[in-house]
Design an enzyme around this catalytic site. Structure first.
Site, PDB file in Angstrom:
ATOM      1  N   SER A  88      16.048  31.174  22.439  1.00 38.77           N
ATOM      2  CA  SER A  88      16.911  32.064  23.215  1.00 38.77           C
ATOM      3  C   SER A  88      16.258  33.331  23.674  1.00 38.77           C
ATOM      4  O   SER A  88      16.060  34.047  22.488  1.00 38.77           O
ATOM      5  CB  SER A  88      18.226  32.272  23.097  1.00 38.77           C
ATOM      6  OG  SER A  88      18.913  31.016  22.622  1.00 38.77           O
ATOM      7  N   GLY A  89      15.907  33.697  24.865  1.00 39.22           N
ATOM      8  CA  GLY A  89      15.604  34.959  25.208  1.00 39.22           C
ATOM      9  C   GLY A  89      13.912  34.980  24.994  1.00 39.22           C
ATOM     10  O   GLY A  89      13.177  35.951  25.427  1.00 39.22           O
ATOM     11  N   THR A 131      13.504  30.035  30.958  1.00 30.44           N
ATOM     12  CA  THR A 131      14.024  29.835  32.527  1.00 30.44           C
ATOM     13  C   THR A 131      13.022  30.662  33.516  1.00 30.44           C
ATOM     14  O   THR A 131      12.693  30.031  34.558  1.00 30.44           O
ATOM     15  CB  THR A 131      15.313  30.611  32.528  1.00 30.44           C
ATOM     16  OG1 THR A 131      16.345  29.785  31.635  1.00 30.44           O
ATOM     17  CG2 THR A 131      16.066  30.222  34.035  1.00 30.44           C
ATOM     18  N   ASN A 149      20.611  35.724  21.941  1.00 32.96           N
ATOM     19  CA  ASN A 149      20.501  35.861  23.628  1.00 32.96           C
ATOM     20  C   ASN A 149      21.954  36.024  24.280  1.00 32.96           C
ATOM     21  O   ASN A 149      22.696  35.285  24.019  1.00 32.96           O
ATOM     22  CB  ASN A 149      19.633  34.694  24.033  1.00 32.96           C
ATOM     23  CG  ASN A 149      19.343  34.963  25.652  1.00 32.96           C
ATOM     24  OD1 ASN A 149      19.411  35.800  26.147  1.00 32.96           O
ATOM     25  ND2 ASN A 149      18.747  33.603  26.176  1.00 32.96           N
ATOM     26  N   SER A 167      22.367  32.403  26.861  1.00 35.56           N
ATOM     27  CA  SER A 167      21.554  31.348  26.420  1.00 35.56           C
ATOM     28  C   SER A 167      21.883  29.954  27.312  1.00 35.56           C
ATOM     29  O   SER A 167      23.033  29.888  27.216  1.00 35.56           O
ATOM     30  CB  SER A 167      21.720  31.326  24.922  1.00 35.56           C
ATOM     31  OG  SER A 167      21.311  29.987  24.188  1.00 35.56           O
ATOM     32  N   SER A 168      21.230  29.148  27.481  1.00 33.16           N
ATOM     33  CA  SER A 168      21.436  27.856  28.083  1.00 33.16           C
ATOM     34  C   SER A 168      21.776  27.014  27.177  1.00 33.16           C
ATOM     35  O   SER A 168      21.192  26.657  25.977  1.00 33.16           O
ATOM     36  CB  SER A 168      19.999  27.036  28.865  1.00 33.16           C
ATOM     37  OG  SER A 168      19.631  27.839  29.654  1.00 33.16           O
ATOM     38  N   GLY A 177      15.526  26.004  22.023  1.00 32.03           N
ATOM     39  CA  GLY A 177      14.494  25.631  20.930  1.00 32.03           C
ATOM     40  C   GLY A 177      15.441  25.576  19.486  1.00 32.03           C
ATOM     41  O   GLY A 177      16.298  25.595  19.318  1.00 32.03           O
ATOM     42  N   GLU A 214      16.685  26.053  16.067  1.00 33.38           N
ATOM     43  CA  GLU A 214      17.748  27.445  15.661  1.00 33.38           C
ATOM     44  C   GLU A 214      17.973  27.377  14.173  1.00 33.38           C
ATOM     45  O   GLU A 214      18.352  26.121  13.740  1.00 33.38           O
ATOM     46  CB  GLU A 214      19.099  27.249  16.503  1.00 33.38           C
ATOM     47  CG  GLU A 214      18.969  27.416  18.011  1.00 33.38           C
ATOM     48  CD  GLU A 214      20.301  27.607  18.677  1.00 33.38           C
ATOM     49  OE1 GLU A 214      21.143  27.339  18.052  1.00 33.38           O
ATOM     50  OE2 GLU A 214      20.311  27.948  19.919  1.00 33.38           O
TER      51      GLU A 214
END
Length: 1529
Positions: free
Chosen positions: A158-159, A163, A209, A212-213, A437, A439
């Site tokens: 995340s981050g 995207t 993040n 985060s998606s 990704g 985690e």
């Protein structure tokens, strides 16, 4: 990577560090297996020799763009390379064909503009600097060439910028595919416009993040057989459903819940929403707001995004009703019921939320309650209804919430896909996968387990791809790779997903048993996997377990695994929502088949997750993969911070280090023969001096060093792990011995020089010290004298200042008292004067208003009477107008009457305007007076109140001894006088108000009368216009009658025996031109028709029509002959194009410019168009460029726009003669008197050409000719660009120095390489000469030749300069020398071509000249930023200089680029430019516009003498073209 033999004392190595991950240092001492290292940060580190890695001291300071080029491919080498590139804002790096993208956390617009896309279009992968566009281009080219679908897998935590990277990929694919979507929006735009909607419903704040998606997104860009985008689709995977009901601190639930709670007040009231803290699904965490994010604004933005993707207003309302219903559903709580294992709604608050949920979902509240707390079991005998206990009811509630949200998200995705539009016939696609990704947090639950399972699957796919790429590399180089071992993670995947016996299977089994708990589940795992090496049982926990993933060990808490995995498809929930009265909700839950709806079936999120993942892997396996690994450099989300430990962890999670391990299993170091000889040739000088092939020479050096196991391919040497370090150790030893000899001599020289310098400095120091002591003594005496003087003056100053302050205070007090007295007197006088002025103004206004009313009434009466008299006279005039003899007299009288009426009308208007202005002024004055009176009254009231308060205060403060009676009397009198004054003022105000009201009424009456007058005025104006029109018609009647009489007299003459010589041509002209007059009255039409009948009845011989017919046929034949003639190459006469001159003379003679309609222009244009249909024939293009420019020049000097076109119809009628007047002029004009007369006078100069008043066809012809001139110019320029473009690609990079040049004394090879490069430049010069010769032969004007070569040199400048900035291998010292030599060839060509044809072309190369000059200057570190920007490279921008400075490398002398201070200053200036919105693109743009106008041609071209042009033989003998022959005087 290294052995004990290779790491010696003095070696530069990398050692582990707990803070920085890896630090570099120098080996101080080696004790067996222990190594003592002095780190560069000052620390001394002791490490095991197996944990120490060699450092490449000769690595470029800016790093390498492909990490497979690293001498040492190990973890610290990779990290250092990424850090070095990130410091220079180089955020992209390759590892083979894998792209690593580090998030810069700042805008870099120059890296993503259209020009950058143009550079990467069609470029081979790895040819230019690493970029996300290069990956997209490789996928697109592979799809086009091989016809196979491709996929691009974007991963990272995340981050990390996944995207944004996905957006850039889609932008490039849209640029290449280029199909416009619905309503002018591209497919890429439509996909991106859907992002805000998907982010609102699928993104949430996580630990790392804020956005985060929480789902995977696979965007399919579909292409047709021509490679154009034909559609797109978004596939979503693995939505984290459990987040709807369970959120851990400090994370948040999905954004849409918070956005709805921040919606406008009326919407929140409609949905009965409050603060997010009041909802159970949101208050499980303490985080409710995000820094820098306004939820209210984001809500409106989401609604706008929904509008864009085609979600209607009704559907939006339904969506947010469902979201609100989920929030209310979460607040329904349950308590124990009266029966065993039963539950009821807990309290009234829960009952309210239940009712709200039912209302929003539009279903029955009682049915909803039953669906939550009851279950129906169908048996063969009966239907049993059982109640749930509170815990089971809560699970039922949460299951319903997750199901509704999941269905809502799926509906949104389907809606977006329908909006974008898919192509079912698409043969190939490029998919872009954006998925979360790996985690690993402090506490990891079921969500992390699913995410990491996904990443394990993707890692296996990645490993297979990397291994396949390694195999392809070895096969291409024809070396043996059969023993390379494949690194596989199948054992972890078996542990998780294997059936039966995998973790997911055991979890599903535990969920199906009601009495299972997380403890029993954990114990089951411990028993099943106690021998599995990938499964570890923690020592101090009974519910945790550890899995050894590819990225490291992760500890999972099994506490909530069972709850989060359960996903019952409850029949009661299905029936409830299918029966909803809301069509949207019912649509989310379509009716199920009968057999599946009879009972509740168990379904788990883990199983569904596995199936979706399997579907995704099948899709990826059917495509050719490309990988982009996104990396987040720091957790602060700020630019220019590079956290080593964080990045190493991400590289592990992203599988990059795994890919390196695969490479290390084979041959981690690959060097071309040239690079190996360049670096290690000094180990065997005798090999270089011999005449050996490069491949043989490399083998001899490696054999001499005693290396085993290496392999030699077709173009590269492949070294095993540790062999590069061994070669470097030998090389360091040779270089060290040479360095010691040099140092010994240099130290002697330096020591002697320092001694002499030290002695000279001692003498200077002694004399300086003595001088300093003397100056100090003198300075002390001076300061003492100055101090005394300062004290004396300061005391005097303070005494004077105290006196002046006292004096000023007394004066100020006196002034204030006197001023107060004067103000009181002045205020009384001012009020008295104001009252007198108001009275005078009011009396004046009343008298003046009465006078104005009388005057206005008199004027209105006079106007009415005069109007009546005018009407009477008009009727008389109309009666008189019917008599022909009285027309002239009536016209004069009417004109006088119109003038008189016009004058009176203007007078009335002026009087009316003056009256309105005076009224407005009077009203303004009255309003001002009223306002002043109001202010005075308010002041008087304020004074009364103030004085009352003062009196009251005085009474209260008075001592009791004093008698109070006199004071009270005095105050009472004062109050009474003031009250009387106030009453009088009120009366005055009332009278003023009455007066103002009367004035207002009078003003309203005046306005009404003004409106009536305005209407009458308009009627008068209309009547006046009618009078003018009738006068005009009468004028025309009169003139037509006169003309008719004249024509009839002439006809009578022609019918007489004496007038037989006159032909019937005038009569035919009369008939033809009669319809021209468009303003003929009914009577006139009758006269004209009678006349036509009379003429037609007259006998006319048929032979009189034949000359006209034959004349038209003759003219048509002449035009055909002209077109046939000019379609051939007529050549040039005296440097002038014959075709252009002939066309111009013919058009001028035939008077084609002055006719309203002709086809000759279109035929000429068609002839030119057909001649230039072959775009590659430069000779034909140059010929027509010369002709079209000359013809355009002649037209520019001859044609002028017709004046009639600019006249209005009214003006044209009055200025031109009448119908019969024009006829009579036509009769008097003789066609034989024009034509040859002025042509035969001899057109010796262009200035002698008379200007012709051109009609529309001629002006259109000139515009078309201009367009063709620009088109031909552009075709010649583009042909030359195409010819030299491939050569420029060969000119930018110098050929590599051959092996022989590495030996001292073999300089011939350098000269040969120089000659090879110059050959390419000479080919460019040859092309330039060829085009110059062609244009000279065709007499193209030098002005146009200069423009062509100026643009070509600009194109050369752009191509060379952009290639220099995009390819690091071009930014070298030797390459600068080669390009400089090539530019000298172009400079020589410009001198030979002369300024007449080359113009300022050489100046167009300023960017590449200055860039090359910078590459070849010596002592770059000593240059300041000011010298570089002002003297060396004034044309280059800071961004361009920064890029060249950071990419520069000296492959010849090993010198460094500019100093780090200069680099830092450049970076600061770049940051300021980006903040000031200055364009930061470092690439140049090629200008393909037309750099001239018609006016430029007419000013720059020489005058054309067309008098002595011989006509071509084809038309010379034709009598119709006799005017073209030169005439003697």
């Amino acid at each position: 990577m290294a052995t004990t033999d290779n790491i010696i004392v003095g070696s530069h190595v990398w050692v582990e560090d707990p803070v920085l991950a890896w630090i570099d240092g120098e080996v101080l001492r080696i004790n067996g297996e222990e190594v003592r290292v002095q780190a560069t940060n000052g620390k001394t580190v002791v490490a095991n020799i197996s944990k120490v890695f060699p450092k490449d001291t000769e690595a470029p300071p800016g790093g390498v763009d492909d990490m497979t080029k690293l001498s040492y491919l190990h973890e610290p080498g990779v990290l250092h390379n990424l850090a070095a590139r990130y410091e220079l804002n180089e955020i992209y790096t390759y590892t083979g064909n894998i792209l690593i993208a580090i998030n810069p956390f700042q805008r870099l617009p120059h890296m993503y503009d259209t020009h950058m896309m143009e550079q990467y279009k069609g470029a081979a992968f790895g040819e230019l600097s690493p970029h996300v566009f290069a990956v997209a281009d490789a996928a697109y080219r592979q799809m086009i060439n091989e016809g196979k679908s491709n996929s691009i897998l974007v991963s990272g935590e995340s981050g990390a910028g996944k995207t944004e990277t996905t957006k850039m990929l889609m932008r490039y694919l849209a640029y290449m595919g280029g199909r416009s979507g619905v309503e002018g929006r591209t497919v890429e735009q439509q996909v991106l416009e859907s992002n805000p909607v998907l982010e609102a419903f699928g993104n949430a704040k996580t630990v790392r993040n804020n956005n985060s998606s929480r789902f995977g997104k696979f965007v399919e860009i579909q292409f047709d057989k021509n490679g154009r985008i034909s559609g797109a689709a978004i596939r979503t995977y693995l939505l984290e459903r459990s987040r709807v009901c369970q959120v851990s601190d400090p994370e948040r639930n999905y954004h849409c819940f918070y956005l709805l709670c921040a919606a406008p007040l009326e919407e929140r009231e409609r949905y009965k929403l409050e603060n997010p803290k009041s909802f159970h699904y949101l208050n499980q965490t303490n985080c409710y707001e995000l820094d820098g994010v306004n939820d209210a604004e984001e809500y409106l933005a989401t609604r706008r995004a929904m509008d864009i993707v085609g979600i209607s207003e009704e559907e939006q309302e339904a969506i947010f009703m469902v979201v609100a219903a989920i929030l209310h559903l979460g607040n329904i709580e349950f308590a124990k019921g009266g029966e065993i294992d039963s539950s009821v709604i807990k309290d009234q608050k829960s009952r309210f939320h239940l009712n709200m949920t039912a209302e929003l979902l539009k279903c029955d509240a009682k049915s909803l309650e039953d669906a939550l707390i009851q279950r129906v079991m169908v048996t063969p005998e009966e239907v049993i209804t059982r109640t749930l206990d509170p815990l089971a009811a809560i699970l039922s509630r949460d299951a319903l919430a997750k199901t509704i949200y999941s269905r809502l998200f799926d509906w949104l995705v389907d809606k977006i896909n329908n909006s974008i539009g898919q192509d079912p016939n698409s043969k190939s696609l490029i998919g872009v996968l954006d998925i979360y990704g790996f985690e690993s947090f402090k506490f990891n639950s079921f969500e992390q387990f699913c995410i990491n399972f996904t990443n394990e699957k993707l890692q296996q796919h990645f490993n297979q791809h990397v291994f396949k790429m390694e195999q392809e590399e070895y096969t291409k180089e024809e070396i043996n790779w059969s023993y390379i071992e494949f690194v596989d993670n199948q054992d972890v995947l078996d542990l998780i997903e294997k059936k039966p016996g995998g973790i997911i299977a055991l979890l599903d089994e535990a969920c199906m048993f009601p009495k299972s708990t997380h403890e029993t589940f954990a114990q089951k795992l411990y028993q099943t996997f106690k021998t599995n090496k990938r499964f570890i049982k923690p020592k101090l926990s009974r519910t945790s377990f550890t899995i050894s993933h590819y990225a490291g060990e992760v500890v999972y808490l099994a506490d909530q695994f069972l709850d989060k995995n359960k996903d019952y498809v409850v029949a009661e929930h299905q029936d409830l929502l299918t029966a909803s009265k809301c069509p949207f909700v019912a649509g989310l839950f379509p009716p199920l088949p009968e057999e599946s709806s009879k009972s509740s079936k168990f379904s788990s999120i883990g199983s569904r997750f596995k199936l979706q993942l399997q579907s995704l892997m099948e899709t990826l396996s059917s495509t050719e993969p490309h990988y982009i690994r996104c990396v987040k450099p720091n957790n602060l989300l700020k630019p220019a911070i590079f956290e080593n430990a964080n990045i190493i962890q991400q590289l592990r999670c992203g599988g990059v280090l795994e890919a390196i391990r695969i490479s290390c299993a084979g041959y981690p170091t690959r060097r071309t023969f040239y690079e190996l000889l360049l670096r290690f040739g000094l180990l065997a000088p005798e090999v270089l001096e011999g005449n050996h092939d490069d491949k043989v020479a490399c083998q001899m050096i490696l054999d001499k060093m005693g290396l085993k196991g290496y392999q030699i391919g077709k173009t590269k040497v492949f070294l095993r792990a540790g062999q590069m370090a061994e070669l470097d150790a030998r090389r360091t030893e040779v270089l060290g011995n040479a360095a010691r000899t040099i140092q010994r001599q240099v130290r002697t020289y330096i020591a002697r020089k320092e001694f002499i310098s030290l002695r000279r400095a001692a003498f200077h120091l002694q004399s300086h010290c003595r001088g300093v002591l003397a100056r100090k003594l003198y300075e002390g005496l001076r300061q003492e004298a100055a101090a005394s003087k300062i004290q004396k003056n300061f005391r005097r100053y303070t005494a004077r200042k105290a006196y002046l302050t006292l004096c000023l205070s007394a004066i100020s007090l006196q002034t204030g008292l006197r001023a107060m007295t004067a103000r009181n007197v002045f205020r009384f006088r001012k009020q008295t004067k104001a009252a007198i002025i108001i009275q005078a103004k009011l009396r004046h206004h009343i008298a003046y208003s009465y006078y104005k009313r009388l005057q206005k009434a008199a004027l209105v009466s006079q106007c009415g009477w005069r109007q009546r008299v005018a009407r009477r006279e008009l009727r008389k005039l109309k009666m008189a107008a019917k008599e022909t003899g009285a027309l002239k007299e009536a016209k004069d009288k009417l004109e006088k009457r119109v003038e008189e009426l016009t004058w009176r009308l203007q007078l009335e208007k002026r009087l009316r305007t003056d009256m309105e202005e005076e009224k407005a002024q009077e009203i303004t004055k009255l309003q001002d007076t009223l306002r002043e009176m109001q202010i005075q009254v308010d002041e008087a009231n304020a004074r009364v109140i103030k004085e009352r308060e003062e009196a009251q205060k005085a009474i209260e403060e008075a001592p009791p001894i004093i008698k109070e009676t006199p004071v009270i009397v005095q105050d009472t009198e004062k109050v009474e006088s003031l009250t009387a004054e106030v009453e009088s003022l009120k009366a005055l105000l009332l009278s003023e108000r009455q007066a103002a009201e009367e004035a207002r009424k009078a003003h309203a009456d005046g306005e009404a009368r003004s409106t009536e007058l305005a209407k009458k005025l308009e009627d008068a104006e209309k009547k006046m216009d009618q009078l003018q029109e009738s006068v005009q018609r009468l004028e025309e009647k009169l003139s037509n009658s006169e003309s008719e009489n004249q024509v009839l007299r002439q006809q009578a003459l022609t019918m007489s025996p004496t007038g037989k010589s006159l032909s019937a041509r005038p009569k035919s002209m009369i008939i033809q031109r009669t319809p021209v007059n468009g303003h003929v009255a009914n009577g006139e039409v009758k006269v004209a028709s009678d006349m036509i009948l009379a003429v037609s009845n007259a006998r006319e011989p048929e032979s009189e029509e034949k000359p006209q017919k034959s004349l038209n046929e003759k003219q048509q034949e002449n035009q055909d002959l002209l077109i046939k003639c000019v379609s051939q190459n007529l050549g040039f006469s005296g440097g002038k194009p014959v075709a252009a001159c002939v066309i111009y003379k013919c058009l001028l003679h035939w008077r084609s410019f002055e006719v309203e309609r002709t086809t000759v222009f279109d035929r000429i244009i068609q002839t030119i168009a057909s001649a230039i249909e072959v775009p590659d024939n430069n000779d034909v293009l140059a010929y027509w460029l010369s002709n079209s420019s000359t013809l355009l020049l002649l037209l520019q000097h001859t044609l002028k726009a017709s004046g009639a076109a600019s006249l209005t119809p009214q003006r044209r009628r009055t200025s031109s003669a009448s119908l019969f007047g024009r006829m009579s002029q036509g009769l008097r004009a003789s066609p034989q008197s024009t034509g040859l007369s002025y042509l035969n006078r001899g057109l010796s100069r262009l200035d002698d050409l008379r200007q012709v008043e051109a009609k529309y066809p001629a002006l259109l012809f000139k515009q078309q000719l201009t367009a063709f001139l620009e088109k031909i110019y552009g075709m010649i320029r583009d042909n030359l660009k195409k010819e030299i473009s491939p050569l420029l690609g060969l000119c930018i990079q110098a050929p590599r120095t051959s092996r022989a040049s590495l030996v001292k004394g073999r300089a011939q090879a350098n000269a040969f390489a120089q000659q090879a490069l110059i050959a390419h430049w000479q080919s460019i010069v040859k092309s330039l000469n060829s085009y110059l010769k062609t244009m000279k032969e065709n007499n193209v004007p030098p002005f146009l030749v200069r423009k062509v070569f100026t643009q070509i040199f600009s194109f050369i400048n752009v191509q060379l300069f952009n290639s220099l900035l995009l390819r690091r291998e071009c930014c070298s010292f030797s390459n600068g020398e080669y390009v400089k030599a090539g530019l000298a060839e172009l400079e020589q060509w410009c001198d030979e071509a002369t300024e007449e044809f080359a113009g300022s072309a050489w100046d167009e190369l300023k960017h590449i000249r200055q860039a090359v000059g910078f590459l070849v200057i010596h002592q770059k570190p000593k240059k300041t930023l000011n010298e570089i920007t002002k003297e060396l490279c004034p044309v280059l921008s800071i961004q361009q200089l920064y890029r060249i400075s950071t990419m520069y490398w000296d492959d010849k002398y090993g010198t460094h680029s500019v100093s780090s201070d200069v680099i830092s200053s450049m970076r600061v200036m770049m940051t300021e430019d980006s903040n000031n919105a200055v364009s930061s693109s470092f690439l140049l743009d090629d200008d393909s516009s037309i750099p001239f106008s018609v006016d430029d041609i007419s000013k720059s071209m020489q005058q054309v003498d067309i008098a002595d042009i011989d006509p071509p033989s084809l038309i010379r003998e034709n009598s119709g073209f006799g005017f073209l022959l030169p005439r003697s005087e």
